[in-house]
Write a protein that holds these residues in place. Structure first.
Motif, PDB file in Angstrom:
ATOM      1  N   SER A 177      50.917  44.031  21.948  1.00 16.52           N
ATOM      2  CA  SER A 177      51.613  43.597  23.158  1.00 16.52           C
ATOM      3  C   SER A 177      51.053  42.243  23.571  1.00 16.52           C
ATOM      4  CB  SER A 177      51.469  44.625  24.289  1.00 16.52           C
ATOM      5  OG  SER A 177      50.110  44.858  24.600  1.00 16.52           O
ATOM      6  N   ASN A 189      47.094  42.177  23.240  1.00 18.22           N
ATOM      7  CA  ASN A 189      46.460  43.401  22.759  1.00 18.22           C
ATOM      8  C   ASN A 189      46.493  43.344  21.240  1.00 18.22           C
ATOM      9  OD1 ASN A 189      45.507  44.882  24.913  1.00 18.22           O
ATOM     10  ND2 ASN A 189      47.388  46.041  25.210  1.00 18.22           N
ATOM     11  N   GLU A 223      45.390  51.576  29.592  1.00 21.46           N
ATOM     12  CA  GLU A 223      46.246  50.897  30.560  1.00 21.46           C
ATOM     13  C   GLU A 223      47.144  49.881  29.875  1.00 21.46           C
ATOM     14  OE1 GLU A 223      44.137  49.959  34.460  1.00 21.46           O
ATOM     15  OE2 GLU A 223      42.463  50.141  33.069  1.00 21.46           O
ATOM     16  N   ASN A 224      48.297  49.635  30.508  1.00 23.69           N
ATOM     17  CA  ASN A 224      49.173  48.580  30.015  1.00 23.69           C
ATOM     18  C   ASN A 224      48.525  47.218  30.232  1.00 23.69           C
ATOM     19  OD1 ASN A 224      51.224  50.368  29.247  1.00 23.69           O
ATOM     20  ND2 ASN A 224      52.135  50.337  31.302  1.00 23.69           N
ATOM     21  N   LYS A 226      47.732  43.807  31.595  1.00 25.82           N
ATOM     22  CA  LYS A 226      47.958  43.197  32.907  1.00 25.82           C
ATOM     23  C   LYS A 226      48.629  41.834  32.746  1.00 25.82           C
ATOM     24  CE  LYS A 226      45.448  46.365  35.091  1.00 25.82           C
ATOM     25  NZ  LYS A 226      46.035  47.362  36.012  1.00 25.82           N
TER      26      LYS A 226
END
Length: 457
Positions: A177, A189, A223-224, A226
């Motif tokens: 991502s 990511n 977590e996604n 930020k």
């Protein structure tokens, strides 16, 4: 008015010798200016305001009418045809087949045109010339460049960096991502091989696609990703996923303020809004300076606003809004809803009154009677809110309208704030004067520089 000017001229002629014409006209000008000021019609200021408005495409503003009444903003008044974008003899007309194209934000010299159907779309310049095709499937928004780059994923777990000519800058594999660039930095990511299993790390790249800020690398956790934070006052908020807390880096990636906040906002006016948890686990907000020291201790349980013009909005337990100064002292009366200050103005709401524009002395300088149903940045319930008020530089946008700071319509509709003098305009038939769709790119004078027209035009 003419009678007063004649009287002033007669008095001047009676008391001034007929010699020395230069001195006479200087005194005449002074007398006429005094008359203008007495009537609230300072001609020199009018001319200056008008020339400034013409240069920016924004109407000149007046705090009060000549009779002393508070200015009434004309936002959403009917029959304001002068605010509608218009075609001129210089407009470049680009024909299309099928459904009406949609134009995205103008950034880095390009705007995306979604043509619909299987044709996808392309990036064009401000003259309406196609620069390169881009079609990577359906997305909820229209793509836009930032920092001279655009990132997309053409195949699974790989990103491609494009420059503004459509040339590939770099392809980076194993990316799960990513964010677009913000102030020249993008966050990724990345799946990093390892034994016995690979791990996902949060990493950063520059516009060349090089990995930077290696000291800020951390495991991604669950977590996604930020959103990337902008660099403000040489500080950008940075999140550490294993520690689940925020700090601030500088432009070189050095951790300038330690990882110790549960939330962190951008710096503004020398201070940043941050949250910590007290001994009872209650989240409280305060303001730090660029060294990380609290300038205003964390004591607000409901989300305040950022500082601007030396003032910030806060909310008390009774859900009333006030403005504080940089010492933390309350310096205004209570309001029901407020925005932050921008360029010396804030928008406030008191029950039973129309929406008001106030200055930094908390004086009401304008009413906007039609602005009744907007959501506000600080809804007094302690949560973030999406607002219909948008500020960008000197511009103010209400909904789809560019307005003056006092609530007068300047241009409508404007889909996305102006960037480098241009903005997209996708005008629906119900918004136009001729009941037809008009879509393209407009300048700050409201002129279509590029407009798309159906082939039968």
């Amino acid at each position: 008015m003419k009678k007063i000017y004649v009287l002033a001229l007669g008095l001047l002629l009676a008391g001034v010798p007929q010699t020395g014409s230069a001195q006479f006209f200087k005194k005449l000008g002074e007398v006429l200016n005094e008359v203008d000021k007495a009537l609230g019609e300072d001609t020199s200021n009018k001319e200056n305001n008008a020339s400034g408005a013409a240069a920016t495409g924004v109407k000149a503003n007046t705090n009060t009418a000549s009779n002393g009444q508070i200015h009434q903003g004309n936002y959403q008044k009917s029959n304001l045809k002068s605010v509608l974008p218009r075609r001129t003899s210089a407009t470049k007309l680009v024909s299309y087949d099928g459904s009406t194209p949609e134009v995205g934000a103008y950034s880095d010299g390009l705007a995306y045109v979604r043509t619909g159907g299987t044709k996808g779309g392309y990036f064009m310049d401000a003259q309406g010339n196609k620069v390169f095709d881009y079609n990577n499937g359906y997305t909820s928004g229209l793509p836009a460049f930032s920092s001279g780059r655009f990132i997309y994923s053409a195949k699974m777990n790989e990103i491609t960096l494009l420059d503004t000519k459509g040339q590939v800058v770099k392809k980076i594999p194993r990316v799960l991502s990513y964010t677009q660039f913000v102030d020249g930095v993008a966050t990724l990511n990345v799946d990093v091989p390892g034994k016995p299993f690979s791990k996902t790390y949060v990493m950063h790249i520059n516009t060349n696609g090089d990995f930077i800020f290696k000291n800020l690398n951390c495991e991604a956790g669950l977590e996604n990703l930020k959103p990337a934070s902008p660099l403000r006052e040489n500080r950008a908020a940075i999140y550490n996923y294993p520690k689940k807390c925020w700090g601030y880096r500088d432009a070189k990636g050095k951790l300038a303020i330690g990882l110790k906040f549960v939330e962190a906002k951008d710096f503004s006016d020398g201070l940043a809004l941050v949250a910590v948890k007290d001994d009872n686990g209650t989240r409280k907000w305060g303001y730090i300076d660029t060294t990380g020291v609290f300038a205003i201790s964390p004591k607000y349980t409901m989300l305040p606003g950022s500082f601007s013009n030396g003032l910030a909005p806060v909310v008390n337990k009774e859900r009333k809004c006030f403005f504080i100064d940089k010492t933390g002292n309350i310096v205004s009366k209570a309001y029901d809803y407020v925005t932050e200050f921008h360029n010396g103005y804030a928008i406030v709401k008191e029950y039973g009154k129309p929406t008001q524009v106030i200055n930094t002395k908390f004086e009401t300088v304008a009413y906007i009677p039609s602005a009744q149903n907007f959501s506000y940045p600080f809804p007094c319930d302690g949560t973030e809110a999406t607002t219909d008020f948008i500020w960008k530089g000197e511009d103010v946008y209400f909904g789809e309208a560019l307005v003056s700071p006092l609530g007068d319509m300047v241009l409508y509709p404007v889909d996305v704030p102006f960037e480098n003098g241009y903005a997209p305009c996708n005008m629906k038939s119900f918004q136009s004067a001729d009941d037809k769709e008009h879509t393209g790119l407009i300048n700050r004078q409201g002129e279509f520089v590029v407009e798309f027209v159906p082939n039968e035009f």
